[in-house]
Every structure is written in C-alpha cells, then in structure tokens.
Design a protein around this motif. Structure first.
Motif, PDB file in Angstrom:
ATOM      1  N   ALA A 132       0.833  -1.202   0.000  1.00 40.76           N
ATOM      2  CA  ALA A 132       0.000   0.000   0.000  1.00 40.76           C
ATOM      3  C   ALA A 132       0.869   1.254   0.000  1.00 40.76           C
ATOM      4  O   ALA A 132       0.585   2.229  -0.712  1.00 40.76           O
ATOM      5  N   LEU A 133       1.935   1.236   0.785  1.00 40.34           N
ATOM      6  CA  LEU A 133       2.852   2.372   0.824  1.00 40.34           C
ATOM      7  C   LEU A 133       3.524   2.572  -0.531  1.00 40.34           C
ATOM      8  O   LEU A 133       3.656   3.703  -1.020  1.00 40.34           O
ATOM      9  N   ARG A 134       3.920   1.474  -1.150  1.00 43.75           N
ATOM     10  CA  ARG A 134       4.591   1.547  -2.448  1.00 43.75           C
ATOM     11  C   ARG A 134       3.667   2.143  -3.512  1.00 43.75           C
ATOM     12  O   ARG A 134       4.126   2.884  -4.400  1.00 43.75           O
ATOM     13  N   ARG A 135       2.377   1.848  -3.436  1.00 45.15           N
ATOM     14  CA  ARG A 135       1.424   2.341  -4.432  1.00 45.15           C
ATOM     15  C   ARG A 135       0.873   3.730  -4.113  1.00 45.15           C
ATOM     16  O   ARG A 135       0.151   4.314  -4.911  1.00 45.15           O
ATOM     17  N   SER A 136       1.196   4.251  -2.947  1.00 39.76           N
ATOM     18  CA  SER A 136       0.660   5.545  -2.543  1.00 39.76           C
ATOM     19  C   SER A 136       1.371   6.685  -3.275  1.00 39.76           C
ATOM     20  O   SER A 136       2.347   6.477  -4.004  1.00 39.76           O
ATOM     21  N   ARG A 137       0.880   7.912  -3.031  1.00 37.49           N
ATOM     22  CA  ARG A 137       1.493   9.093  -3.627  1.00 37.49           C
ATOM     23  C   ARG A 137       2.626   9.642  -2.763  1.00 37.49           C
ATOM     24  O   ARG A 137       3.182  10.701  -3.066  1.00 37.49           O
ATOM     25  N   VAL A 138       2.971   8.916  -1.699  1.00 37.85           N
ATOM     26  CA  VAL A 138       3.943   9.412  -0.732  1.00 37.85           C
ATOM     27  C   VAL A 138       5.363   9.024  -1.142  1.00 37.85           C
ATOM     28  O   VAL A 138       5.621   7.863  -1.501  1.00 37.85           O
ATOM     29  N   ALA A 139       6.251   9.981  -1.099  1.00 39.08           N
ATOM     30  CA  ALA A 139       7.667   9.700  -1.349  1.00 39.08           C
ATOM     31  C   ALA A 139       8.243   9.093  -0.074  1.00 39.08           C
ATOM     32  O   ALA A 139       8.724   9.795   0.815  1.00 39.08           O
ATOM     33  N   CYS A 140       8.178   7.792   0.009  1.00 30.36           N
ATOM     34  CA  CYS A 140       8.509   7.099   1.265  1.00 30.36           C
ATOM     35  C   CYS A 140       9.174   5.773   0.959  1.00 30.36           C
ATOM     36  O   CYS A 140       8.802   5.088  -0.003  1.00 30.36           O
ATOM     37  N   SER A 141      10.145   5.403   1.766  1.00 31.64           N
ATOM     38  CA  SER A 141      10.804   4.112   1.601  1.00 31.64           C
ATOM     39  C   SER A 141      10.643   3.295   2.876  1.00 31.64           C
ATOM     40  O   SER A 141      10.758   3.824   3.989  1.00 31.64           O
ATOM     41  N   LEU A 142      10.360   2.008   2.702  1.00 26.18           N
ATOM     42  CA  LEU A 142      10.263   1.114   3.853  1.00 26.18           C
ATOM     43  C   LEU A 142      11.667   0.644   4.212  1.00 26.18           C
ATOM     44  O   LEU A 142      12.388   0.130   3.352  1.00 26.18           O
TER      45      LEU A 142
END
Length: 360
Positions: free
Chosen positions: A18-28
């Motif tokens: 879900a994080l990967r597909r979001s619009r957020v520039a974020c890395s796990l």
C-alpha cells in the motif's frame, strides 16, 4: 528526501505494498513479524533484507533508533478483539502484549528523545473500536502529542466486491493536522475519508476470477461432499456476476460460517431451488443426494482470486504475487485472511500525508 517507514506485524506485506502504491515519497526501511511462514513469503516478494523475524514484544527504543523512521505501519493481532473469538480478552490476551509494549514503552521512550515517528497507521478488526485497548491507545497517543483520526471502512466503498469492515487509526504528530477534519471531529470514528469518493459502484467478481474453465479448477478448490451434505446450506454463496463477498478470514476452507463466501460458477440455476431439491432428497435418505448440488459448480475461491480481491494483485496487471514452493494451500489462505486490503490502506496513507510535503 523520502520519509522512512517501519512495518510492524508485516505478514505478507500488505502495508508495504500500500505504501509503495501511494502518492507518498517514502521508503520502507524495516519490517518485523514473528510468523516464520509469513516472513518467507515476504522475503520472496520484497527485498529479503527488509524482513526480520522477531518477537515484537522484545523490541526496544534502542533497536529502532538507528532506523530514523518517520512512519509506523502496524497491523497487530486481531484475535484478542474479534467477535468470532468467544474467548477474546482484549488487552488481557497474551497476543495483545507486543502491541501494548510498543504503545506503552517503545513509543514513549522514543518521544523522550524527540525521535518518535511523525505518522502512524494502525489496522485491526472493527470490534477493536469497542475495546479498552482502543481507548488506551487514543489516550496514549494524544498524551504523546499526536492528533488522531479513526475510521471504519470496507473495500466495497471503493468498488471492490468484498465487505471486510475494518478499524483504522491514523495519527500525526502535532502541529501537523488532518485535512478536512476539525478538532471537534477527532473523537468520532468516521465512515468515509474526507475528500475521497467512497460510493464507487462495486465491480463484479468476474474481474477477479482466474481465467479458467470450471473443469480446469483443481480438485483442491472444490468443496468436499461431506461438508456440502452437512453444512452446505450455511455457506454464503455468490455468483460471478455478484458485486459482493463476505469477509474472508484466516479460517477460510476450514470453517463454514463467517469465514468467507464460496462461488457458484453456474449462474443458469437458482441456488435456492437446487438446494431445496437436495434437502428433500436428503430427507428421503437418498445416498447420492449431494450429487444434485454438482450442477451448481460450487467451489472455494482460489488464493490468486483472493489476492486480487485483497488487491495484492491488480486485476488489470500481469504482476504476480509469489508463493515459495513449501507454502501449503492452508497456509496461503491463513496468511491472506490475516492480511489487509491493500487498496483501502493505500487511500488511507494518501490521506495521512495529504497536504504535507512528502506527496508527489
């Protein structure tokens, strides 16, 4: 720079996806889970270096400091709170221990060092809303300086034919604020995401089914005669043209009631009429009465179909979720049933960061 996220109770990686597909520039940057099978599946589908098999109740603030995480994503055990568990004991249940440890000890310790995450997302069963743990959670987060927004959402609101109602909590570290919510709304559990359409017509199940003819469905997905004879009338039966399914749980294929829908592949027959003929024949003692049900072509949904419904696999995409060869069919159903709906969480992540500097 992208924000950094930690995934707790990572399962098969629904929060990650879900994080990967979001619009957020974020890395796990790290994922934690104690279930060995779930960790194997996670490693097969994502970077194996991300996942650590560890009892979360043993984590300390020191263990997390070096990760410099801005975001916590959590899907803690639901068994202490589920209405299907007649012995559910809430925070007194040993399975709630690790989550309470994070909230009562790890998060305050990080806050004392001004290194707490700025964003938090938590998912659990709908009945978590009525638990003492939820009240304690909200109070603790507010005391630590977070603004909290709570939701009860189901995939069917977003066009997905599955009524899996779940509780979600979003938290932002003050002075960050949620768009579209006033302070007076923070004590309410919302049934829509502000600014997000939630009345999308549900797609039919046709779009989620494997491209195979009925005679190509493996025998392992068909329902045993003994189960149909004794419990068949209790199943929630849906058609390929249906626009809903019941909530699929970890007990799918092992339990009958409230474990998930089954598919009637033959839409030309009336389900009730066929079952009435079956029950009448059964009452007369006909030994082959169950054969009357064969014409309905009843079967369980396959794991790949459930992965599409849970949106691990996009119906229109060729990207395939991977199962290591040693993962049994029973384990696949259990792990899917324990997971989250990726699309619902994606929308919540987008909303969690809405208006902040990290969205693209």
């Amino acid at each position: 720079m992208p924000v950094r996220a930690i995934e707790f109770y990572s399962g098969i990686g629904g929060l990650h996806l879900a994080l990967r597909r979001s619009r957020v520039a974020c890395s796990l940057v790290k994922a934690f889970d104690w279930d060995q099978t779930a960790c194997q599946v996670y490693a097969a589908n994502y970077d194996a270096k991300l996942i650590i098999r560890r009892d979360i109740s043993t984590l300390s603030a020191v263990d997390l400091l070096y990760l410099h995480a801005d975001v916590w994503l959590l899907s803690p055990p639901c068994q202490p709170y589920t209405i299907l568990n007649t012995a559910a004991r809430g925070e007194a249940d040993p399975r709630a221990k690790s989550f309470l440890h994070l909230i009562n000890h790890v998060l305050p310790d990080l806050t004392a060092q001004d290194l707490q995450p700025r964003y938090i997302l938590i998912e659990n069963v709908a009945s978590f809303q009525d638990s003492m743990t939820r009240r304690h959670l909200v109070d603790s987060l507010q005391r630590l300086g977070y603004v909290v927004a709570e939701f009860l959402l189901t995939p069917i609101q977003f066009g997905i034919p599955n009524s899996r109602l779940r509780y979600y909590l979003l938290a932002k570290l003050s002075p960050l604020r949620f768009s579209g919510l006033q302070e007076s709304h923070f004590d309410r559990v919302h049934e829509t995401i502000p600014g997000t359409a939630s009345d999308i017509p549900a797609h039919s199940l046709h779009e989620y089914l494997d491209p195979a003819h009925e005679d190509e469905i493996p025998i392992r997905h068909k329902i045993h005669d003994r189960v149909l004879s004794k419990w068949g009338r209790l199943f929630d039966i849906v058609l390929p043209s249906s626009q809903r399914t019941c909530c699929f749980t970890r007990g799918y294929t092992q339990l009958v009631e409230r474990a998930g829908s089954i598919l009637q592949a033959n839409e030309d027959l009336d389900t009730t009429e066929v079952f009435d003929r079956f029950l009448e024949a059964q009452s007369r003692g006909a030994e082959d009465a169950v054969r009357i049900l064969d014409q309905l072509h009843l079967r369980y949904f396959t794991p790949s179909e459930l992965l599409k419904i849970f949106r691990f696999e996009e119906p229109e995409s060729n990207q395939e979720f991977l199962w290591p060869p040693n993962i049994s069919l029973k384990s696949q159903y259990r792990l899917i049933g324990n997971s989250v709906n990726v699309e619902v969480v994606r929308r919540l992540i987008d909303y969690l960061f809405d208006g902040d500097e990290f969205t693209t």
